[in-house]
Motif scaffolding. Sequence first.
Motif, PDB file in Angstrom:
ATOM      1  N   ASN A 416       0.807  -1.226   0.000  1.00  0.00           N
ATOM      2  CA  ASN A 416       0.000   0.000   0.000  1.00  0.00           C
ATOM      3  C   ASN A 416       0.840   1.276   0.000  1.00  0.00           C
ATOM      4  O   ASN A 416       0.331   2.352  -0.259  1.00  0.00           O
ATOM      5  N   ASP A 417       2.110   1.125   0.335  1.00  0.00           N
ATOM      6  CA  ASP A 417       2.961   2.321   0.426  1.00  0.00           C
ATOM      7  C   ASP A 417       3.925   2.452  -0.750  1.00  0.00           C
ATOM      8  O   ASP A 417       4.862   3.249  -0.693  1.00  0.00           O
ATOM      9  N   VAL A 418       3.708   1.674  -1.774  1.00  0.00           N
ATOM     10  CA  VAL A 418       4.671   1.673  -2.881  1.00  0.00           C
ATOM     11  C   VAL A 418       4.897   3.068  -3.457  1.00  0.00           C
ATOM     12  O   VAL A 418       6.036   3.517  -3.615  1.00  0.00           O
ATOM     13  N   VAL A 419       3.820   3.757  -3.745  1.00  0.00           N
ATOM     14  CA  VAL A 419       3.945   5.061  -4.390  1.00  0.00           C
ATOM     15  C   VAL A 419       4.740   6.042  -3.535  1.00  0.00           C
ATOM     16  O   VAL A 419       5.671   6.689  -4.008  1.00  0.00           O
ATOM     17  N   THR A 420       4.380   6.126  -2.256  1.00  0.00           N
ATOM     18  CA  THR A 420       5.092   7.082  -1.408  1.00  0.00           C
ATOM     19  C   THR A 420       6.543   6.661  -1.205  1.00  0.00           C
ATOM     20  O   THR A 420       7.444   7.503  -1.191  1.00  0.00           O
ATOM     21  N   THR A 421       6.782   5.364  -1.076  1.00  0.00           N
ATOM     22  CA  THR A 421       8.158   4.910  -0.884  1.00  0.00           C
ATOM     23  C   THR A 421       9.018   5.246  -2.106  1.00  0.00           C
ATOM     24  O   THR A 421      10.114   5.790  -1.974  1.00  0.00           O
ATOM     25  N   ILE A 422       8.499   4.944  -3.283  1.00  0.00           N
ATOM     26  CA  ILE A 422       9.254   5.249  -4.506  1.00  0.00           C
ATOM     27  C   ILE A 422       9.463   6.756  -4.638  1.00  0.00           C
ATOM     28  O   ILE A 422      10.557   7.228  -4.963  1.00  0.00           O
ATOM     29  N   SER A 423       8.409   7.505  -4.368  1.00  0.00           N
ATOM     30  CA  SER A 423       8.521   8.966  -4.476  1.00  0.00           C
ATOM     31  C   SER A 423       9.628   9.477  -3.577  1.00  0.00           C
ATOM     32  O   SER A 423      10.432  10.334  -3.972  1.00  0.00           O
TER      33      SER A 423
END
Length: 428
Positions: A416-423
């Motif tokens: 669920n945190d992929v986007v924020t982690t990558i960002s």
Amino acid sequence: MNPQPQNFRAPVGTHDVIGPDSAQWENLIALFAETAYRYGFELAISPLFEDVGVFNRGIGENSEVATKEMYVFEDRGGRTLALRPEGTASVVRAFVQHQPTTPWKAWYVTPAFRYERPQAGRYRQHHQIGVEVLGTDDPAVDVEVITMAWRFFAALGLTRYRLLINSMGHDECRGAYVKLLRDFLGAHASELCEDHQKVWSENPLRVLDCKKPACIDVTTGGPMLPDHICDDCRTHFSAVLGSLHDLGVEATLNPRLVRGFDYYTRTTFEFVADALDGAQNAIGGGGRYDKLAEQLGGKPTSGIGFGCGIERLLLTRAAESDRPLELLNRTLDCFVVDTTGVDSATVLLDELRSAGIAADRAYDNRSMKSQMKAADRSGARFAVLLGPQELAAGEVTIRDLRSEDFAQSQQTAPRNDVVTTISNLLTK
RNA sequence: GUGGGCGUAGCUCAGUUGGUUAGAGCGCCAGGUUGUGGUCCUGGAGGUCGCGGGUUCGACCCCCGUCGCUCACCCCA
């Protein structure tokens, strides 16, 4: 019953631009657009074909381009049309048609078509970027237009280019000069080069541009344009030269500079690249055309512009530097490696891309090794690994593809945190 | 429009005086024991030798034509 498919190819003198070259084009056009907006220009898009009269009136019915190089055709309605051989005439036609408030400053990027035998730096379809300013003859505009091109070349990373400049005078003083030149050439006709002995009279100005020693010898003793333009034109030209000098734009006066289109008046210029050898070293050119709007049926309106050949600019750039243009960031942020067998990548990619992250993937359920290779080739910064283990644990593995250290180059993150982690990783 | 050089795998090119199933490197695909790219190893796919005609027992190779690419003249971006 199943006819052999024909091996089609791009027509003579035309080219497909695909990667990696297309990245150079994208960079160049983006830089030009950026530059144009900084100088206050708006984009103008006009048709690739026009009534043939637009070009005949514009560039001159006797010009080489109009007489033997234009793609002229009749459409199904019986109209005689021509593919644009250059950009200016169409843009000025558009100006005349729509009468935007002046000064009107427009930039364009367009293909241009000329039926010639192709050779290095010369094509039947080439591409130009350029600008036009209509509605003022203020020498400051001449300076602005020339300076913009000058600075643009520098921003492209070019170093070895020169600006040649001349003044053609306005219609009256130019007319008087042409008469003078014609008389002079008439008296020396037999001394001209083979070709010009016959055709000097049709367009005497062309003789000035001839590179044959015979013609050069004759014209060297003859009248030169800058010495015979009227006081107004001289004042205008001096103002242009003065400002260019003040701005550090190095202009070389070339009294022989006579360009191929008939519409030019007063300030006329050309940019040549020393990195391009041979005859095709002109990377751009332009000038003032104070009678063109009128010739195309509009109100008398001064104008000036320049056009540059994209192919030649890129050839020049390549000749001067081994490093490709990298003004735009076109590297992929991440590459999704999905080995779940249930296509988890589709949803994950949609999330990433919707969040503004540049992401790609492999298809066809290929092996992990194969997908990792694809990830590496793609140039992506991170690989996002999503296999059965991650799927079950509700997470993904993120691998830094620039790191050689296996242990430190990987981390897991909740699905669920992929986007924020990558960002977060990308902004580091 | 005129003239020169050149057409062999996706790319760069070998191919001996004309002689069997046309090769290499790079790239691509697949493997190198069951989840990890960039190095390495092994294997594989991929070519009507631009096209058409001719000479010959036999043509990628020689001849003619044609198309294409390329360079130059002219002119231009």
